[in-house]
Design a protein around this motif. Structure first.
Motif, short mmCIF file in Angstrom:
data_model
loop_
_atom_site.label_atom_id
_atom_site.label_comp_id
_atom_site.label_asym_id
_atom_site.label_seq_id
_atom_site.Cartn_x
_atom_site.Cartn_y
_atom_site.Cartn_z
N ARG A 14 0.84 -1.21 0.00
CA ARG A 14 0.00 0.00 0.00
C ARG A 14 0.87 1.26 0.00
O ARG A 14 0.63 2.19 -0.77
N LEU A 15 1.88 1.29 0.87
CA LEU A 15 2.77 2.47 0.94
C LEU A 15 3.55 2.67 -0.37
O LEU A 15 3.70 3.79 -0.84
N ARG A 16 4.05 1.58 -0.93
CA ARG A 16 4.80 1.66 -2.18
C ARG A 16 3.91 2.22 -3.29
O ARG A 16 4.30 3.12 -4.02
N HIS A 17 2.70 1.67 -3.39
CA HIS A 17 1.76 2.13 -4.42
C HIS A 17 1.46 3.63 -4.24
O HIS A 17 1.50 4.39 -5.21
N ALA A 18 1.17 4.05 -3.01
CA ALA A 18 0.86 5.46 -2.75
C ALA A 18 2.05 6.36 -3.08
O ALA A 18 1.89 7.45 -3.62
N THR A 19 3.26 5.90 -2.77
CA THR A 19 4.46 6.69 -3.05
C THR A 19 4.65 6.86 -4.55
O THR A 19 4.90 7.97 -5.04
N LEU A 20 4.51 5.77 -5.30
CA LEU A 20 4.72 5.85 -6.74
C LEU A 20 3.58 6.60 -7.44
O LEU A 20 3.81 7.22 -8.49
N GLN A 21 2.39 6.62 -6.86
CA GLN A 21 1.30 7.44 -7.39
C GLN A 21 1.61 8.92 -7.17
O GLN A 21 1.39 9.75 -8.04
N ARG A 22 2.12 9.24 -5.98
CA ARG A 22 2.46 10.62 -5.65
C ARG A 22 3.67 11.11 -6.44
O ARG A 22 3.71 12.26 -6.89
N ASP A 23 4.66 10.25 -6.62
CA ASP A 23 5.92 10.60 -7.30
C ASP A 23 6.09 9.73 -8.54
O ASP A 23 6.94 8.83 -8.56
N PRO A 24 5.33 9.96 -9.60
CA PRO A 24 5.45 9.09 -10.78
C PRO A 24 6.77 9.26 -11.52
O PRO A 24 7.20 8.38 -12.25
N GLY A 30 16.09 17.33 -12.04
CA GLY A 30 16.60 17.17 -13.39
C GLY A 30 16.38 15.78 -13.99
O GLY A 30 16.54 15.59 -15.18
N CYS A 31 16.03 14.81 -13.17
CA CYS A 31 15.78 13.45 -13.67
C CYS A 31 14.34 13.38 -14.18
O CYS A 31 13.42 13.84 -13.52
N LYS A 32 14.17 12.79 -15.34
CA LYS A 32 12.82 12.67 -15.91
C LYS A 32 12.40 11.21 -16.05
O LYS A 32 11.39 10.91 -16.67
N ALA A 33 13.17 10.30 -15.44
CA ALA A 33 12.86 8.87 -15.51
C ALA A 33 11.69 8.53 -14.58
O ALA A 33 11.46 9.19 -13.57
N ALA A 34 11.00 7.49 -14.94
CA ALA A 34 9.87 7.02 -14.11
C ALA A 34 10.38 6.50 -12.78
O ALA A 34 11.42 5.86 -12.69
N SER A 35 9.62 6.79 -11.73
CA SER A 35 9.91 6.22 -10.41
C SER A 35 9.50 4.76 -10.43
O SER A 35 8.41 4.42 -10.86
N VAL A 36 10.38 3.90 -9.93
CA VAL A 36 10.08 2.48 -9.84
C VAL A 36 10.34 1.94 -8.44
O VAL A 36 10.01 0.80 -8.14
N VAL A 37 10.93 2.77 -7.59
CA VAL A 37 11.29 2.35 -6.23
C VAL A 37 10.73 3.36 -5.23
O VAL A 37 10.88 4.57 -5.42
N ALA A 38 10.08 2.85 -4.19
CA ALA A 38 9.68 3.68 -3.05
C ALA A 38 10.84 3.60 -2.06
O ALA A 38 11.06 2.58 -1.42
N ASP A 39 11.61 4.68 -1.97
CA ASP A 39 12.84 4.72 -1.19
C ASP A 39 12.61 5.41 0.15
O ASP A 39 12.01 6.48 0.21
N HIS A 40 13.10 4.78 1.23
CA HIS A 40 13.06 5.42 2.55
C HIS A 40 14.11 6.53 2.58
O HIS A 40 15.29 6.27 2.34
N ILE A 41 13.70 7.75 2.86
CA ILE A 41 14.64 8.88 2.96
C ILE A 41 15.59 8.63 4.13
O ILE A 41 16.81 8.70 3.97
N THR A 42 15.04 8.37 5.31
CA THR A 42 15.83 7.90 6.44
C THR A 42 15.62 6.39 6.48
O THR A 42 14.50 5.93 6.68
N ARG A 56 10.03 8.35 -0.87
CA ARG A 56 10.10 9.15 -2.10
C ARG A 56 10.27 8.21 -3.26
O ARG A 56 10.81 7.11 -3.12
N GLY A 57 9.79 8.62 -4.42
CA GLY A 57 9.92 7.82 -5.62
C GLY A 57 11.24 8.08 -6.29
O GLY A 57 11.62 9.24 -6.52
N LEU A 58 11.99 7.02 -6.60
CA LEU A 58 13.25 7.14 -7.32
C LEU A 58 13.25 6.22 -8.53
O LEU A 58 12.61 5.17 -8.52
N CYS A 59 14.00 6.61 -9.56
CA CYS A 59 14.22 5.73 -10.70
C CYS A 59 15.26 4.68 -10.28
O CYS A 59 15.91 4.79 -9.23
#
Length: 87
Positions: A14-24, A30-42, A56-59
Motif C-alpha cells: 500500500r505504501l509503495r503504491h501510494a508513493t509511486l502514485q504521488r511521485d510518478p 533534473g531526472c525525468k525517468a519514471a519512479s520504480v522504487v519507493a525509497d526510505h529517505i531515512t 520518495r519515488g526514485l528511478c
C-alpha cells in the motif's frame, strides 16, 4: 529479501503504491525517468518510519546510486536540496 518480511506485507504494498502514485517521476532534480522504487529517505535500519513522509519515488539509477553509498541529487546541496553557494 533485504528488510525482512515487512517488504512482503500488504502495508508495504500500500505504501509503495501510494508513493509511486504521488511521485510518478524520479524526485531527483533534473531526472525525468519514471519512479520504480519507493525509497526510505531515512533508512529503516536507522530508525526511519514506514510512512509517506519518509518515502520518495526514485528511478532505478538513482536508487542504485543511493544503495551504493551516494545520496542522489544532494552533492553540492544543503539538507533541503538547495545548491550550496561557495562564499
Amino acid at each position: 529479501m533485504p528488510g525482512g518480511p515487512f517488504y512482503r506485507s500488504k502495508e508495504w504494498r500500500r505504501l509503495r503504491h501510494a508513493t509511486l502514485q504521488r511521485d510518478p517521476v524520479c524526485v531527483v532534480p533534473g531526472c525525468k525517468a519514471a519512479s520504480v522504487v519507493a525509497d526510505h529517505i531515512t533508512p529503516r535500519r536507522r530508525g526511519g518510519a514506514d510512512s509517506l513522509d519518509n518515502l520518495r519515488g526514485l528511478c532505478e539509477r538513482h536508487h542504485n546510486q543511493r544503495s551504493h553509498g551516494g545520496e542522489p541529487g544532494r552533492r553540492g546541496c544543503d539538507a533541503d536540496g538547495w545548491p550550496v553557494v561557495a562564499t
